[in-house]
Design a protein around this motif. Structure first.
Motif, short mmCIF file in Angstrom:
data_model
loop_
_atom_site.label_atom_id
_atom_site.label_comp_id
_atom_site.label_asym_id
_atom_site.label_seq_id
_atom_site.Cartn_x
_atom_site.Cartn_y
_atom_site.Cartn_z
N THR A 1 0.85 -1.19 0.00
CA THR A 1 0.00 0.00 0.00
C THR A 1 0.88 1.23 0.00
O THR A 1 1.85 1.30 0.75
N PRO A 2 0.57 2.20 -0.85
CA PRO A 2 1.42 3.39 -0.93
C PRO A 2 1.41 4.21 0.35
O PRO A 2 0.53 4.06 1.19
N ALA B 1 9.92 1.93 -9.05
CA ALA B 1 8.57 2.33 -8.66
C ALA B 1 8.36 3.82 -8.91
O ALA B 1 9.25 4.63 -8.65
N LEU B 2 7.18 4.15 -9.44
CA LEU B 2 6.84 5.54 -9.74
C LEU B 2 5.44 5.82 -9.25
O LEU B 2 4.54 4.99 -9.43
N TYR B 3 5.26 6.96 -8.60
CA TYR B 3 4.00 7.29 -7.93
C TYR B 3 3.49 8.64 -8.43
O TYR B 3 4.28 9.56 -8.66
N TRP B 4 2.18 8.76 -8.49
CA TRP B 4 1.53 10.06 -8.70
C TRP B 4 0.69 10.37 -7.46
O TRP B 4 -0.09 9.54 -6.99
N TYR B 5 0.87 11.59 -6.96
CA TYR B 5 0.07 12.11 -5.85
C TYR B 5 -0.53 13.45 -6.29
O TYR B 5 0.00 14.13 -7.18
N SER C 1 -3.77 19.34 -2.76
CA SER C 1 -4.59 20.55 -2.77
C SER C 1 -4.05 21.50 -1.72
O SER C 1 -3.31 21.11 -0.81
N LEU C 2 -4.45 22.76 -1.82
CA LEU C 2 -3.93 23.79 -0.92
C LEU C 2 -4.19 23.44 0.54
O LEU C 2 -5.32 23.09 0.91
N GLY C 3 -3.16 23.48 1.34
CA GLY C 3 -3.31 23.22 2.77
C GLY C 3 -3.46 21.77 3.15
O GLY C 3 -3.78 21.45 4.30
N GLN C 4 -3.25 20.88 2.20
CA GLN C 4 -3.39 19.45 2.46
C GLN C 4 -2.08 18.72 2.20
O GLN C 4 -1.18 19.23 1.54
N GLY C 5 -2.01 17.49 2.72
CA GLY C 5 -0.89 16.65 2.37
C GLY C 5 -1.12 15.98 1.03
O GLY C 5 -2.24 15.98 0.51
N PRO C 6 -0.08 15.40 0.46
CA PRO C 6 -0.24 14.69 -0.82
C PRO C 6 -1.22 13.52 -0.67
O PRO C 6 -1.18 12.79 0.33
N GLU C 7 -2.07 13.34 -1.68
CA GLU C 7 -3.02 12.23 -1.70
C GLU C 7 -2.68 11.31 -2.86
O GLU C 7 -2.52 11.76 -4.00
N PHE C 8 -2.62 10.03 -2.56
CA PHE C 8 -2.21 9.04 -3.54
C PHE C 8 -3.19 8.92 -4.69
O PHE C 8 -4.40 8.92 -4.50
N GLU D 1 -12.04 19.51 -15.07
CA GLU D 1 -13.01 20.28 -14.30
C GLU D 1 -12.25 21.19 -13.34
O GLU D 1 -11.09 20.95 -13.02
N ARG D 2 -12.93 22.25 -12.87
CA ARG D 2 -12.26 23.21 -11.98
C ARG D 2 -11.75 22.52 -10.72
O ARG D 2 -10.72 22.88 -10.17
N GLY D 3 -12.45 21.50 -10.27
CA GLY D 3 -12.04 20.76 -9.08
C GLY D 3 -10.76 19.94 -9.27
O GLY D 3 -10.20 19.44 -8.29
N ASP D 4 -10.29 19.83 -10.51
CA ASP D 4 -9.03 19.13 -10.76
C ASP D 4 -7.84 20.02 -10.47
O ASP D 4 -6.69 19.54 -10.45
N SER D 5 -8.06 21.30 -10.26
CA SER D 5 -6.96 22.22 -9.97
C SER D 5 -6.24 21.80 -8.70
O SER D 5 -6.86 21.63 -7.64
N ALA D 6 -4.93 21.63 -8.80
CA ALA D 6 -4.12 21.15 -7.67
C ALA D 6 -2.67 21.07 -8.16
O ALA D 6 -2.39 21.31 -9.34
N VAL D 7 -1.79 20.71 -7.24
CA VAL D 7 -0.42 20.39 -7.63
C VAL D 7 -0.32 18.88 -7.76
O VAL D 7 -0.68 18.14 -6.83
N TYR D 8 0.14 18.43 -8.91
CA TYR D 8 0.29 16.99 -9.15
C TYR D 8 1.77 16.64 -8.97
O TYR D 8 2.63 17.13 -9.69
N LEU D 9 2.01 15.80 -7.97
CA LEU D 9 3.37 15.43 -7.60
C LEU D 9 3.69 14.04 -8.10
O LEU D 9 2.88 13.11 -7.97
N CYS D 10 4.88 13.89 -8.63
CA CYS D 10 5.38 12.57 -9.02
C CYS D 10 6.54 12.21 -8.09
O CYS D 10 7.29 13.09 -7.64
N ALA D 11 6.65 10.95 -7.75
CA ALA D 11 7.75 10.48 -6.91
C ALA D 11 8.24 9.15 -7.45
O ALA D 11 7.49 8.41 -8.11
N SER D 12 9.49 8.84 -7.16
CA SER D 12 10.00 7.53 -7.53
C SER D 12 10.75 6.93 -6.34
O SER D 12 11.17 7.65 -5.44
N SER D 13 10.88 5.62 -6.34
CA SER D 13 11.64 4.94 -5.29
C SER D 13 12.34 3.74 -5.90
O SER D 13 11.92 3.21 -6.93
N LEU D 14 13.39 3.33 -5.21
CA LEU D 14 14.21 2.23 -5.73
C LEU D 14 13.38 0.94 -5.84
O LEU D 14 13.45 0.22 -6.82
#
Lengths: 112, 114
Positions: free
Chosen positions: A98-99, B31-35, B38-45, B83-96
């Motif tokens: 799980t991520p 491994a590659l992740y997209w999170y 949104s403003l004031g929130q932590g990254p959501e998977f 949609e307007r609700g898609d506005s956010a920062v889209y973060l990518c991450a990778s891991s070994l």
């Protein structure tokens, strides 16, 4: 989904003071990580914890993996202005594949 | 470069348009992740890849969102009929590796849907 409760939401401290923030969960985690995020940038890894009870330091930062595996804390000693930012805890649930789940962050402001 | 690279850094689009966001992970990270953040929130998977295949896409909010990683390196997140609700920062991450391996994040793509 699983959630992490991170506190406090924000802190204002004087330069030189020590800081403590923590994260709790209702379920068990395999791994706890602490990240710092500056404006316009992605989160940067500060400390990673892999064993219950583990206490790890990185310079002025110290973090611990709680013995119950449901919590972690991060301490910053002798804060300096560049410590300003948002600190996130993140945990990997015990199921392993799980991520990472992130807390909502602690916003730290340092007054010189 | 040595880190995760995301392009564009900013994207403004009109409601209803299609957008693609690109992520170039750290070389050798499987491994590659997209999170999404949104403003004031932590990254959501959203989704993660182990190699070329999507190992877990349970975080994608609906079928307008899709991601690919055809050669096991670069990934593209695709959003249809924005949609307007898609506005956010889209973060990518990778891991070994996918398990017990810290995530290393890029600086994100700030998407604004007008």
């Amino acid at each position: 989904g699983q959630q992490l409760n991170q506190s406090p939401q924000s802190m204002f401290i004087q330069e030189g003071e020590d800081v403590s923030m923590n994260c709790t969960s209702s379920s068990i985690f395999n791994t706890w990580l602490w990240y710092k995020q500056d404006p316009g940038e992605g989160p940067v890894l500060l400390i990673a914890l892999y064993k219950a009870g583990e206490l790890t330091s990185n310079g002025r930062l110290t973090a611990q993996f709680g013995i119950t595996r449901k919590d972690s804390f991060l301490n910053i000693s002798a804060s300096i202005p560049s410590d300003v930012g948002i600190y996130f805890c993140a945990g990997q649930p015990i199921s392993g594949n799980t991520p990472l789940v992130f807390g909502k962050g602690t916003r730290l402001s340092v007054i010189a | 470069g040595a880190g995760v690279s995301q392009t564009p850094s900013n994207k403004v689009t009109e409601k209803g348009k299609y957008v693609e966001l690109r992520c170039d992970p750290i070389s050798g990270h499987t491994a590659l992740y997209w999170y999404r953040q949104s403003l004031g929130q932590g990254p959501e998977f959203l989704i993660y890849f182990q190699g070329t295949g999507a190992a877990d896409d349970s975080g994608l909010p609906n079928d307008r969102f899709f991601a690919v990683r055809p050669e096991g390196s670069v990934s593209t997140l695709k959003i249809q009929r924005t949609e307007r609700g898609d506005s956010a920062v889209y973060l990518c991450a990778s891991s070994l590796m996918a398990v017990n391996s810290p995530l290393h994040f890029g600086n994100g793509t700030r998407l604004t849907v007008t």
